[in-house]
Design an enzyme around this catalytic site. Structure first.
Site, PDB file in Angstrom:
ATOM      1  N   GLU A  60       1.018  -1.095   0.190  1.00 34.21           N
ATOM      2  CA  GLU A  60       0.133  -0.160  -0.054  1.00 34.21           C
ATOM      3  C   GLU A  60       0.862   1.215  -0.087  1.00 34.21           C
ATOM      4  O   GLU A  60       1.973   1.291   0.222  1.00 34.21           O
ATOM      5  CB  GLU A  60      -0.783   0.018   1.390  1.00 34.21           C
ATOM      6  CG  GLU A  60      -1.841  -1.208   1.595  1.00 34.21           C
ATOM      7  CD  GLU A  60      -2.199  -1.186   2.768  1.00 34.21           C
ATOM      8  OE1 GLU A  60      -3.026  -1.989   3.073  1.00 34.21           O
ATOM      9  OE2 GLU A  60      -2.223  -0.263   3.527  1.00 34.21           O
ATOM     10  N   CYS A  64       3.658   8.247   0.839  1.00 32.21           N
ATOM     11  CA  CYS A  64       3.924   7.407   2.057  1.00 32.21           C
ATOM     12  C   CYS A  64       4.072   6.056   1.523  1.00 32.21           C
ATOM     13  O   CYS A  64       2.993   5.615   1.083  1.00 32.21           O
ATOM     14  CB  CYS A  64       3.088   7.434   3.106  1.00 32.21           C
ATOM     15  SG  CYS A  64       3.440   6.280   4.452  1.00 32.21           S
ATOM     16  N   CYS A  89       6.037  -7.132   7.337  1.00 29.92           N
ATOM     17  CA  CYS A  89       7.198  -7.113   8.230  1.00 29.92           C
ATOM     18  C   CYS A  89       7.463  -7.782   9.296  1.00 29.92           C
ATOM     19  O   CYS A  89       6.570  -8.584   9.819  1.00 29.92           O
ATOM     20  CB  CYS A  89       6.543  -5.702   9.103  1.00 29.92           C
ATOM     21  SG  CYS A  89       7.934  -4.720   9.869  1.00 29.92           S
ATOM     22  N   CYS A 120       5.581  -4.889  16.141  1.00 29.59           N
ATOM     23  CA  CYS A 120       4.979  -3.940  17.099  1.00 29.59           C
ATOM     24  C   CYS A 120       3.462  -4.496  17.452  1.00 29.59           C
ATOM     25  O   CYS A 120       2.932  -4.776  16.551  1.00 29.59           O
ATOM     26  CB  CYS A 120       5.199  -2.819  16.571  1.00 29.59           C
ATOM     27  SG  CYS A 120       6.615  -2.233  16.047  1.00 29.59           S
ATOM     28  N   CYS A 166       0.557  -2.488  15.665  1.00 32.73           N
ATOM     29  CA  CYS A 166       0.621  -2.251  14.251  1.00 32.73           C
ATOM     30  C   CYS A 166      -0.182  -3.476  13.304  1.00 32.73           C
ATOM     31  O   CYS A 166       0.234  -4.408  13.637  1.00 32.73           O
ATOM     32  CB  CYS A 166       2.140  -1.869  13.745  1.00 32.73           C
ATOM     33  SG  CYS A 166       2.515  -1.830  11.747  1.00 32.73           S
ATOM     34  N   GLU A 182       9.885  -2.345   7.508  1.00 30.91           N
ATOM     35  CA  GLU A 182      11.123  -1.796   8.084  1.00 30.91           C
ATOM     36  C   GLU A 182      11.887  -1.738   7.053  1.00 30.91           C
ATOM     37  O   GLU A 182      12.772  -2.247   6.933  1.00 30.91           O
ATOM     38  CB  GLU A 182      11.509  -2.618   9.330  1.00 30.91           C
ATOM     39  CG  GLU A 182      12.640  -2.210  10.026  1.00 30.91           C
ATOM     40  CD  GLU A 182      12.889  -0.930  10.189  1.00 30.91           C
ATOM     41  OE1 GLU A 182      11.667  -0.290  11.054  1.00 30.91           O
ATOM     42  OE2 GLU A 182      13.559   0.000  10.291  1.00 30.91           O
ATOM     43  N   SER A 226      10.818   5.884  15.413  1.00 27.11           N
ATOM     44  CA  SER A 226       9.317   5.412  16.070  1.00 27.11           C
ATOM     45  C   SER A 226       9.741   4.929  17.403  1.00 27.11           C
ATOM     46  O   SER A 226      10.099   3.743  17.872  1.00 27.11           O
ATOM     47  CB  SER A 226       8.572   3.938  15.619  1.00 27.11           C
ATOM     48  OG  SER A 226       8.562   4.505  14.084  1.00 27.11           O
ATOM     49  N   CYS A 280      -1.237   2.213   7.031  1.00 29.42           N
ATOM     50  CA  CYS A 280      -1.038   0.868   6.193  1.00 29.42           C
ATOM     51  C   CYS A 280      -1.499  -0.346   6.897  1.00 29.42           C
ATOM     52  O   CYS A 280      -1.705  -0.518   8.204  1.00 29.42           O
ATOM     53  CB  CYS A 280       0.782   1.172   6.424  1.00 29.42           C
ATOM     54  SG  CYS A 280       1.462   0.832   7.996  1.00 29.42           S
TER      55      CYS A 280
END
Ligand code: SAH
Length: 351
Positions: free
Chosen positions: A93, A106, A113, A117, A120, A161, A215, A334
């Site tokens: 995306e 973005c 990923c 986290c 997320c 990441e 972050s 995202c």
């Protein structure tokens, strides 16, 4: 048959060297590179090359970009969210936003990923693969072609990441800022990381004028290790040491992202601790009310809590702002579209 080379991820110098071996004149490399930089999807579009040459090139090279499969436009502010399909059927995306200073996109750097986290959406669908430099670049070009305007700013803050796909991301930066190509300013590109400290040192040594976002999301190891597993490898002390080095080496201010989660990291005490930790670093704190992600149980901090948090930081000498939310009606964050598309539950996301 030998595999075709991914020409979209190659620099002008690399294409030139290859073409020399194929016995092609140097200006051909320039022509092809310019087409690729403008987002050509294949050799057939390169109308100033002969048919024979186009055929010859497509035997050696593949043009691997991204294809828009879904697009949502916010009725509130015009923010556009794209779902792209990659050559192997994977999806990523990107979100395009209009600001007073220009158009910013973005983009994603990985399919999924590995960082996991807890707040997320992207991590919840697991990790498939890294994006190539060409696929990262192609998201910018597709957005720009779609709206018919130049994109001036890039944020590597979509899925994935970036520092876990270090080589391809650096190559992407080189392509995006190449004078003969897209010619974007390095200062107009931001890279956001969850804090791979070793890579922050590597990046600092390159002395790029890139903007680094970290972050952070917590003022201490206890909270951060609970919400961000990467903290167990690179605790806050180590991470901030790397950040100090980055700021000192590049002279660039670092922006720290802080998603405010009610009752988890948003107390006055957390703000004081955060200010304490950031002392002496050229920094700015970006507060983001956490986005709801199904299954996490996290809720965003209320508006009064947000304001108070900013106040406490400022009282302690740290500049902070609460980030404006764009595209609220299209879930412009995202991880959501891909999950929906691939059978997830939908209502989730990040910044
Ligand atoms: N991996 C990189 C970049 C991608 S995530 C990084 O960690 O920085 C982009 C940003 O969105 C990060 O700051 C991330 O922590 C944040 N984010 C993820 N989920 C979120 C959520 N539910 N609410 C608010 N921010 C979130």
């Amino acid at each position: 048959m030998e595999e075709k080379k991914d020409i979209k991820s190659m620099t002008l110098e690399e294409i030139s060297a290859d073409f020399r071996e194929l016995g092609l004149p140097r200006f051909r490399a320039g022509q092809v590179f310019r087409w690729l930089s403008r987002g050509a999807e294949g050799f057939s579009q390169m109308s100033d090359l002969s048919k024979e040459l186009r055929e010859q090139l497509s035997e050696h090279y593949a043009v691997r970009g991204v294809e828009i499969v879904r697009k949502q436009v916010s009725q509130i502010d015009g923010t556009i969210k794209y779902l792209f399909r990659l050559f192997d059927g994977e999806h990523v995306e990107a979100v395009l936003m209009r600001y007073h200073y220009g158009i910013s996109i973005c983009i994603s750097t990985q399919v999924g990923c590995k960082m996991n986290c807890s707040f997320c959406a992207t991590g919840k669908s697991g990790f498939s693969r890294n994006l190539s430099a060409g696929e990262i670049l192609s998201q910018v070009q597709s957005g720009s072609i779609d709206i018919g305007e130049r994109v001036s700013h890039i944020v590597l803050m979509g899925m994935g990441e970036p520092l876990d796909n270090y080589e391809n991301v650096l190559r992407f930066l080189e392509l995006a800022t190449c004078k003969e190509g897209m010619n974007l300013s390095m200062r107009a590109i931001s890279l956001s990381t969850c804090g791979l400290a070793d890579r922050i040192y590597d990046l600092a040594d390159r002395k790029l004028q890139l903007t680094l976002s970290v972050s952070l999301h917590a003022p201490n190891d206890e909270i951060r290790s609970r919400t961000m597993p990467v903290n167990r490898k690179w605790p806050i002390g180590e991470l901030l040491k790397a950040c100090r080095y980055y700021a000192r080496t590049t002279g660039r201010r670092i922006s720290f992202e802080y998603a405010m989660i009610a009752g988890v990291n948003d107390s006055d005490g957390c703000a004081r601790e955060l200010a304490q930790r950031l002392k002496g670093i050229l920094a700015h704190v970006n507060l983001i009310p956490v986005n709801d992600v199904t299954g996490t149980g996290y809720k965003k901090s209320g508006i009064r809590r947000q304001r108070r948090f900013v106040e406490v930081l400022q009282e302690h000498g740290v500049t902070a702002t609460v980030r404006r939310t764009l595209g609220a009606d299209i879930e412009a964050s995202c991880g959501q579209l891909r999950r929906k598309h691939e059978g997830g539950t939908g209502h989730e996301g990040c910044a």
